[in-house]
Design an enzyme around this catalytic site. Sequence first.
Site, PDB file in Angstrom:
ATOM      1  N   ASP A   1       0.823  -1.397   0.179  1.00  0.00           N
ATOM      2  CA  ASP A   1      -0.142   0.075   0.005  1.00  0.00           C
ATOM      3  C   ASP A   1       0.996   1.307   0.137  1.00  0.00           C
ATOM      4  O   ASP A   1       0.769   2.172  -0.710  1.00  0.00           O
ATOM      5  CB  ASP A   1      -1.029   0.047   1.114  1.00  0.00           C
ATOM      6  CG  ASP A   1      -2.181  -0.772   1.071  1.00  0.00           C
ATOM      7  OD1 ASP A   1      -2.630  -0.797  -0.214  1.00  0.00           O
ATOM      8  OD2 ASP A   1      -2.574  -1.508   2.067  1.00  0.00           O
ATOM      9  N   MET A   2       1.922   1.303   0.669  1.00  0.00           N
ATOM     10  CA  MET A   2       2.650   2.511   1.007  1.00  0.00           C
ATOM     11  C   MET A   2       3.577   2.616  -0.036  1.00  0.00           C
ATOM     12  O   MET A   2       3.400   3.965  -0.664  1.00  0.00           O
ATOM     13  CB  MET A   2       3.340   2.379   2.261  1.00  0.00           C
ATOM     14  CG  MET A   2       2.433   2.244   3.417  1.00  0.00           C
ATOM     15  SD  MET A   2       3.325   2.505   5.070  1.00  0.00           S
ATOM     16  CE  MET A   2       3.254   4.121   5.277  1.00  0.00           C
TER      17      MET A   2
END
Length: 395
Positions: free
Chosen positions: A168-169
């Site tokens: 996600d990051m």
Amino acid sequence: MRPLEGVTVVDFSRVLAGPLATQILADLGAEVIKIERPGGGDESRSFEPRLPGGESAYFFAFNRGKRSVTLNLRTPRGQEIARGLAARADVLVENFMPGTMDKHGLGYEALEALNPGLIYISSTGFGQSGPYADRKGYDTVFQALSGIMSLTGHPDTPPAKVGIPVSDMTSGLWIVISALTGLMERRNSGRGGHVDLAMMDVQASLLALAAARIFALDDDPGRTGTAHPGRVPSEAFRCADGGWLHISGSDQHWAPLCGVLGLHELAADPALASNEGRLAQRERVKAELAAAVAGWPRDQLAEALRAVDVPAGEVKSAREALSDPHIDARRMVGQFDHPTEGRFSALRTPLRLDETEYPEPGVPPLLGADTDAVLSGLLGLDEAELARLREEGTI
């Protein structure tokens, strides 16, 4: 003045990757209008950990400095309002399944006709094309499918996820890169464009070193714990006080390392002077280093090694890391005042431009807090119209 002041971002994304990206854009000065479902909003508003006033610290971590507008995209009037906002935006971010925005009349082609300069970023799990395009996924699913999970952990343990939501990051960072690239391209061409950003593609790009081994040696790498597959020493060792110290050195660090640890026989062995030789005798080197390190307290050894320029890092907990004096000196932890939860700590965006001190982190918005102000200010809706929209469930 912050670099992105004057840039308007309409943010249809939820949960983590997209919100992280738009938070960074907000920290850099963009006006970010977060579109949320009436009633519930971004689903991460209900995620743990929860604060005394009921707000989510998870939501706080990725939604600071934005304006929240509630809008029901399933209604024709909600879709019309969304198009009006997109027509006035510079950047749009969405992370729905492929085709969802088109069903709402909010796909790129429809909005490009209204706003040719719009930079439209679709961040999805597997992209707009390919055999997996219709699959759903979460961070750990992408870690598994991409090979990252197979590389994480120790050789004698099962695969492990990375300790942070790395899929996600990193995807969030690529959304930021896409937005900034789009703004630069628009400055040159006068037009925006559609960015098809797949989280799976981002994870594949992180395999650069693993891919290099496959391409060069036909060697499919596996789990190595804290050890580096191509450098010795580069590994975490247990110290006398139970702490762990990661030591990573190149050829110029080998003699000083051995000197501190009293490993004179290793230092005198010409076969170990080069990394190639140490790789060939990895187990011998590892065993002697481990035995020597085990006689030192962690912090004492770390200082002794740094004194002779050997790279070393104490393996710290997240709490230890955030209270580190260097992190404090760099002011990475800031604070904001929330209307219901009060004073709360937050991590700053790490970018520093010409030593500019950006203000304290922005405040996460209450659900729908800016609906009236944004719709009246940007679209000219009056109080009577806003009241009708609220009554019918559009906002």
